[in-house]
Design an enzyme around this catalytic site. Sequence first.
Site, PDB file in Angstrom:
ATOM      1  N   LYS A 131      30.933  45.352  27.774  1.00  0.00           N
ATOM      2  CA  LYS A 131      30.386  44.755  26.544  1.00  0.00           C
ATOM      3  C   LYS A 131      29.067  44.060  26.882  1.00  0.00           C
ATOM      4  O   LYS A 131      28.995  43.300  27.851  1.00  0.00           O
ATOM      5  CB  LYS A 131      31.369  43.735  25.971  1.00  0.00           C
ATOM      6  CG  LYS A 131      30.816  42.921  24.795  1.00  0.00           C
ATOM      7  CD  LYS A 131      31.675  41.715  24.507  1.00  0.00           C
ATOM      8  CE  LYS A 131      31.656  40.693  25.617  1.00  0.00           C
ATOM      9  NZ  LYS A 131      30.344  39.990  25.743  1.00  0.00           N
TER      10      LYS A 131
ATOM     11  N   ALA B 279      34.269  41.103  37.644  1.00  0.00           N
ATOM     12  CA  ALA B 279      35.035  40.188  36.804  1.00  0.00           C
ATOM     13  C   ALA B 279      34.234  38.925  36.503  1.00  0.00           C
ATOM     14  O   ALA B 279      33.326  38.557  37.255  1.00  0.00           O
ATOM     15  CB  ALA B 279      36.343  39.823  37.503  1.00  0.00           C
ATOM     16  N   ALA B 280      34.568  38.288  35.380  1.00  0.00           N
ATOM     17  CA  ALA B 280      33.940  37.020  34.974  1.00  0.00           C
ATOM     18  C   ALA B 280      32.424  37.117  35.060  1.00  0.00           C
ATOM     19  O   ALA B 280      31.747  36.267  35.634  1.00  0.00           O
ATOM     20  CB  ALA B 280      34.445  35.871  35.847  1.00  0.00           C
TER      21      ALA B 280
ATOM     22  N   GLY C 212      34.740  42.288  30.847  1.00  0.00           N
ATOM     23  CA  GLY C 212      35.588  43.211  31.592  1.00  0.00           C
ATOM     24  C   GLY C 212      37.067  43.062  31.283  1.00  0.00           C
ATOM     25  O   GLY C 212      37.740  44.022  30.907  1.00  0.00           O
ATOM     26  N   GLY C 213      37.597  41.843  31.412  1.00  0.00           N
ATOM     27  CA  GLY C 213      39.014  41.624  31.152  1.00  0.00           C
ATOM     28  C   GLY C 213      39.375  41.862  29.701  1.00  0.00           C
ATOM     29  O   GLY C 213      40.429  42.441  29.390  1.00  0.00           O
ATOM     30  N   SER C 214      38.512  41.433  28.781  1.00  0.00           N
ATOM     31  CA  SER C 214      38.770  41.640  27.356  1.00  0.00           C
ATOM     32  C   SER C 214      38.743  43.124  27.003  1.00  0.00           C
ATOM     33  O   SER C 214      39.570  43.595  26.205  1.00  0.00           O
ATOM     34  CB  SER C 214      37.734  40.893  26.523  1.00  0.00           C
ATOM     35  OG  SER C 214      37.844  39.494  26.705  1.00  0.00           O
ATOM     36  N   SER C 215      37.801  43.861  27.581  1.00  0.00           N
ATOM     37  CA  SER C 215      37.734  45.289  27.316  1.00  0.00           C
ATOM     38  C   SER C 215      38.947  46.005  27.885  1.00  0.00           C
ATOM     39  O   SER C 215      39.479  46.943  27.278  1.00  0.00           O
ATOM     40  CB  SER C 215      36.443  45.876  27.897  1.00  0.00           C
ATOM     41  OG  SER C 215      36.208  47.190  27.420  1.00  0.00           O
TER      42      SER C 215
ATOM     43  N   ASP D 296      36.638  37.805  22.941  1.00  0.00           N
ATOM     44  CA  ASP D 296      35.947  39.090  22.949  1.00  0.00           C
ATOM     45  C   ASP D 296      36.860  40.270  22.632  1.00  0.00           C
ATOM     46  O   ASP D 296      36.375  41.389  22.443  1.00  0.00           O
ATOM     47  CB  ASP D 296      35.291  39.336  24.317  1.00  0.00           C
ATOM     48  CG  ASP D 296      34.028  38.520  24.519  1.00  0.00           C
ATOM     49  OD1 ASP D 296      33.406  38.140  23.506  1.00  0.00           O
ATOM     50  OD2 ASP D 296      33.673  38.262  25.682  1.00  0.00           O
TER      51      ASP D 296
END
Length: 281
Positions: free
Chosen positions: A14, A93-94, A99-102, A129
């Site tokens: 994103k 990450a972060a 990344g984690g939300s996607s 997100d």
Amino acid sequence: MTQHATIGEFAPAKVNLALHVTGRRADGYHLLDSLVVFAGVGDRVTITPGPLSLTVTGPRADDVPQGEGNLVLRAARLLGVEAAITLEKRLPAAAGIGGGSSDAAATLRALVRMTGREVPEAGLALGADVPVCLGGRPARMQGIGEEVVPLSGLPNFWLVLANPGVEVPTAAVFGALARRDNLPLPPLPRLADAAALGHWLAAETRNDLEEPARARAPVIAEVIDLLAAQPGCHLARMSGSGATCFGLFDGETAAEAAAREVQQEGWWVAAAPALREPPAL
């Protein structure tokens, strides 16, 4: 669909082309107004019916948090589905690129395809997100992330993403904001090409989190300057709360050349087109 079907979903990066902080609620959540697109580089989620489990592979596997806080597992539990999940982790990450939300959104999409269930409205509980990542296409995101309006009419363009590998805690960046009542995004005009998009973004929009993030991690300014110096770059800016930055280019040739140059710094770098919608595996 058979009981033993395996389903794959792409979890694209994103990118916040613009991010305005427009207020703060009484509960502490910040109000945002952001122009979001997704890049053709990302992680991959593969799901097979079975007891709930998570296997993480890929070059960024070590970055993935384990245990109850893992967003992929939380997404499966939110939908109430037992499944064997494999996450191929390629995004840092972060890093301000969701990344984690996607990954969580891709998990929900895959589980919906597998079961026919609907995504619960509580998807926002997984992260601000996640709603925009569920769509995986250009959108205007407002509120605390719950207001997502898909956008059409953006020109074709390519992105070069670069992350210098520094940690920029989101809470610290928001905490260092000079003001939290900035103006929202102006109306998106009809833009003929990537150059027009870059000019409009530079003249009319900003990322309100960029200044406090740069103060905390000065290398972000170096990343932006190097991207901006590449031939054909129409705009260089930080995404989200950082530290990933992006350069906006007309097409593949210029973007790939820029990525090769920037990659010499030893940073994580990827060149990819801006997506109209997330491609399924």
